[in-house]
Motif scaffolding. Structure first.
Motif, PDB file in Angstrom:
ATOM      1  N   ILE A   1       0.164  -0.762   0.032  1.00 17.30           N
ATOM      2  CA  ILE A   1      -0.067   0.013   0.199  1.00 17.30           C
ATOM      3  C   ILE A   1       0.990   1.371  -0.012  1.00 17.30           C
ATOM      4  O   ILE A   1       0.813   2.537  -0.840  1.00 17.30           O
ATOM      5  CB  ILE A   1      -1.320  -0.124   0.991  1.00 17.30           C
ATOM      6  N   GLN A   2       1.958   1.268   0.900  1.00 16.16           N
ATOM      7  CA  GLN A   2       2.835   2.242   1.026  1.00 16.16           C
ATOM      8  C   GLN A   2       3.041   2.617  -0.395  1.00 16.16           C
ATOM      9  O   GLN A   2       3.764   3.662  -1.061  1.00 16.16           O
ATOM     10  CB  GLN A   2       3.554   2.135   1.894  1.00 16.16           C
ATOM     11  N   THR A   3       4.015   1.172  -1.356  1.00 16.66           N
ATOM     12  CA  THR A   3       4.906   1.704  -2.173  1.00 16.66           C
ATOM     13  C   THR A   3       3.932   2.422  -3.367  1.00 16.66           C
ATOM     14  O   THR A   3       4.519   2.751  -3.953  1.00 16.66           O
ATOM     15  CB  THR A   3       5.465   0.112  -2.629  1.00 16.66           C
ATOM     16  N   VAL A   4       3.043   1.756  -3.530  1.00 16.42           N
ATOM     17  CA  VAL A   4       2.012   1.770  -4.652  1.00 16.42           C
ATOM     18  C   VAL A   4       2.037   3.540  -4.884  1.00 16.42           C
ATOM     19  O   VAL A   4       2.050   4.537  -5.253  1.00 16.42           O
ATOM     20  CB  VAL A   4       0.874   1.374  -4.270  1.00 16.42           C
ATOM     21  N   ASP A   5       1.468   3.752  -3.095  1.00 24.76           N
ATOM     22  CA  ASP A   5       1.609   5.521  -3.020  1.00 24.76           C
ATOM     23  C   ASP A   5       2.023   6.458  -2.771  1.00 24.76           C
ATOM     24  O   ASP A   5       2.426   8.175  -3.788  1.00 24.76           O
ATOM     25  CB  ASP A   5       0.496   5.817  -1.326  1.00 24.76           C
ATOM     26  N   ASP A   6       3.732   5.591  -2.617  1.00 27.36           N
ATOM     27  CA  ASP A   6       5.112   6.722  -2.958  1.00 27.36           C
ATOM     28  C   ASP A   6       5.599   6.607  -4.346  1.00 27.36           C
ATOM     29  O   ASP A   6       5.717   7.302  -5.480  1.00 27.36           O
ATOM     30  CB  ASP A   6       6.267   5.997  -2.370  1.00 27.36           C
TER      31      ASP A   6
END
Length: 345
Positions: free
Chosen positions: A107-112
């Motif tokens: 989730i964090q990777t995609v948002d970044d």
């Protein structure tokens, strides 16, 4: 430019796509590949789009996210004209949760990635490596959430083994999660291991290959030739140890065949090597890279013509290796054509 289906999906991708590992190069590998800034990247993307190449591939690990940032800046104002492919899962730091594909990390990777790319969706998102510490149901469930949220459109993998892909596909089918349709793989005339397991799997299960390092980690650019020293400015001096190993005599045997066919066709060695790949089963797109306009235009010259059957046979013979166990018993059977099955779907 020819467009092909990405595996069994409805997405059409160009036969050639552009890899952005040369954008904003930093670190021991990527600084040697190239240090293309946003202005230069915009010009290379202009050339690609003029030639019909609209798929651009990146990854969070490329120069610690800077490649995605340069790509996002370079395509500003024309997001609807391009397809973006990116990857995540390799380590981005020393922390326990700065690697892998757990729900939290994905989730964090995609948002970044969306922030760096300055977009609200990614066309093709691939897991950069298999995460043995996270259940596949957790990974796929998270991808399902991200697809339903409109952040991802298609999902795939890279650098997975056959059993890892099949385990994931079985879990996807059981739980109604998105199926992988892309497999980003290393494949070249001097690296044909993809053919043993992953190519038949891709044909059977509808995964289209997005081929990385199609020129064998820079060994098939025409700079390596029998009886010649490697040019002083070649990036292979700095990057060769990071790439897949290749026996030198085997490499030169393939280069000899490429050189002969390049003369016959009045094409370059890289163009011949790329054209051979474009004929292979399951290949949806071959990812080319370039630091300069000249390199890019040369690579784009790999399409629009075809090798003869005799030339293909010559390249096949020069690059042939016996299949490893357990493949060799049936590979030696006369008329056994598992290598060239029709694409599923």
């Amino acid at each position: 430019m020819e467009f092909r289906s990405l595996g069994s999906s409805g997405l059409k991708v160009p036969a050639l796509s552009f890899g952005t590992g040369t954008f904003a190069g930093s670190g021991p590998i990527f600084s040697a590949w190239g240090q293309t800034d946003a202005t230069e990247a915009r010009r290379l993307i202009d050339i690609c789009l003029d030639a019909g190449v609209n798929l651009f591939d990146s990854a969070d690990v490329y120069s610690e996210g800077a490649s995605e940032s340069v790509l996002g800046t370079a395509i500003k104002g024309r997001r609807g004209d391009v397809l973006i492919s990116t990857k995540a899962g390799l380590p981005m730091g020393e922390g326990a949760n700065e690697r892998g594909t757990s729900r939290s990390r994905l989730i964090q990777t995609v948002d970044d990635a969306l922030r760096r790319l300055e977009t609200d969706y990614i066309d093709i998102f691939q897991l950069h490596a298999f995460d043995a510490s996270t259940p596949v149901e957790e990974v796929l469930g998270t991808l399902d959430t991200l697809v339903k949220a409109g952040k991802l459109r298609y999902v795939g993998v890279s650098n997975f083994s056959g059993w890892q892909i099949m385990k994931s596909l079985a879990a996807a089918e059981k739980n109604g999660f998105p199926r992988y349709v892309a497999n980003q793989v290393y494949y070249s005339l001097i690296g044909r291991d993809y053919e043993w397991d992953l190519m038949p799997l891709g044909a059977d299960q509808g995964l289209g290959a997005l081929v990385w390092s199609p020129l064998g980690w820079g060994r098939l650019t025409g700079k390596v030739k029998r009886g010649q020293s490697l040019p002083e400015l070649s990036r292979l001096h700095e990057t060769e140890s990071f790439g897949p190993p290749v026996d030198n005599e085997y490499l030169l045997k393939v280069v000899d065949a490429l050189e002969e066919i390049a003369e016959e066709t009045e094409k370059t060695i890289p163009q011949v090597a790329l054209n051979w790949l474009l004929r292979r089963p399951t290949v949806s797109s071959v990812i080319i890279g370039a630091r300069t306009e000249e390199q890019l235009r040369q690579n784009l010259g790999a399409v629009g013509w075809e090798l003869s059957a005799e030339q293909v046979a010559k390249l096949d013979a020069a690059s042939h290796k016996d299949a490893p166990y357990p493949h060799f018993p049936y590979r030696r059977q006369e008329g056994f054509a598992l290598l060239d099955p029709p694409m599923a779907g």
